[in-house]
Scaffold this motif. Structure first.
Motif, PDB file in Angstrom:
ATOM      1  N   LEU A 103       4.797   0.038   2.177  1.00  0.00           N
ATOM      2  CA  LEU A 103       4.785  -0.921   1.074  1.00  0.00           C
ATOM      3  C   LEU A 103       3.581  -1.858   1.182  1.00  0.00           C
ATOM      4  CD1 LEU A 103       8.574  -1.819   0.793  1.00  0.00           C
ATOM      5  CD2 LEU A 103       7.159  -0.807  -1.006  1.00  0.00           C
ATOM      6  N   GLY A 106       0.560   0.286   0.316  1.00  0.00           N
ATOM      7  CA  GLY A 106       0.577   0.932  -0.992  1.00  0.00           C
ATOM      8  C   GLY A 106       0.500   2.438  -0.929  1.00  0.00           C
ATOM      9  N   THR A 107       0.732   3.000   0.263  1.00  0.00           N
ATOM     10  CA  THR A 107       0.690   4.450   0.446  1.00  0.00           C
ATOM     11  C   THR A 107       1.445   4.816   1.717  1.00  0.00           C
ATOM     12  OG1 THR A 107      -0.750   6.396   0.543  1.00  0.00           O
ATOM     13  CG2 THR A 107      -1.461   4.468   1.789  1.00  0.00           C
ATOM     14  N   LEU A 131       9.134   5.643  -0.789  1.00  0.00           N
ATOM     15  CA  LEU A 131       8.146   4.640  -1.188  1.00  0.00           C
ATOM     16  C   LEU A 131       8.148   4.455  -2.695  1.00  0.00           C
ATOM     17  CD1 LEU A 131       5.837   2.697  -0.604  1.00  0.00           C
ATOM     18  CD2 LEU A 131       4.271   4.659  -0.632  1.00  0.00           C
ATOM     19  N   GLU A 135       8.978   0.896  -4.554  1.00  0.00           N
ATOM     20  CA  GLU A 135       7.989   0.244  -5.419  1.00  0.00           C
ATOM     21  C   GLU A 135       8.490   0.099  -6.856  1.00  0.00           C
ATOM     22  OE1 GLU A 135       3.709   1.332  -3.360  1.00  0.00           O
ATOM     23  OE2 GLU A 135       4.568   2.764  -4.787  1.00  0.00           O
TER      24      GLU A 135
END
Length: 204
Positions: A103, A106-107, A131, A135
């Motif tokens: 998180l 972002g990947t 993930l 998100e």
């Protein structure tokens, strides 16, 4: 913090469990769950029944707290929680924080694993499906240290005579340390499991 424990009833027959899994699978399909793209589909659908049991047993459930490893169980529960408008708190050990790190970055990425809960939560990376759900929905990710996990596990034994694995005690540890702070009058469920554990270390 007041704790109310409920267990799966003994009359919970296989056809009842299959019915709940069907409800969960339909929820995953309706929300186009990305878990099916990573091989987590059946696992996530089965895990989603956990939250359906909470919904059936606890009126007005606001939040579900659960430990996160690779993300199969998390994806299923997050999908069903989103359907019912229930908030999800994903908890991990500080030494095994694959979702938390993903998180932040972002990947999906690899993380080092060094935790007392590594036997059940020691995934070096979280799934892309987990993930994506974290998100896309109102998921909060928190981490706790091993000492807090050990204390929470012992508390469950001493106060409630529940034997759980270190991994699932991570959820209670997040509440006990206030890493996850409940709102006033919030009704919270915590997913517990006793599969990967040796109860002998709870006996002084």
């Amino acid at each position: 913090m007041r704790c109310c424990v409920f267990r799966r009833p003994s009359q919970d027959r296989p056809q009842c469990r299959l019915s709940r899994r069907g409800r969960s699978a339909r929820t995953l399909r309706r929300h186009d769950c990305p878990a099916s793209d990573t091989g987590h589909g059946p696992t996530s659908a089965g895990a989603g029944t956990i939250l359906l049991e909470f919904v059936d047993a606890v009126a007005g459930l606001d939040t579900i707290v659960l430990a996160v490893g690779a993300g199969g169980m998390f994806s299923g529960i997050a999908a069903v929680a989103d359907h019912f408008g229930i908030r999800v708190v994903g908890t991990e050990p500080d030494g095994s924080r694959a979702l938390n790190a993903a998180l932040a970055a972002g990947t999906v990425l690899d993380v080092d694993v060094d935790s007392i809960a590594a036997d059940s939560l020691g995934a070096p990376r979280v799934s892309a499906a987990a993930l994506a759900w974290a998100e896309a929905t109102d998921v909060r990710s928190v981490v706790v240290d091993d000492e807090a996990i050990v204390r929470a596990r012992r508390q469950l034994w001493e106060r409630h005579r529940l034997v759980v694995e270190h991994g699932s005690a991570t959820g209670l540890a997040a509440l006990a340390t206030r890493a996850s702070q409940p709102r006033d009058s919030e009704r919270i469920g915590v997913v517990l499991c006793g599969a990967n554990t040796d109860p002998s270390d709870l006996v002084d």
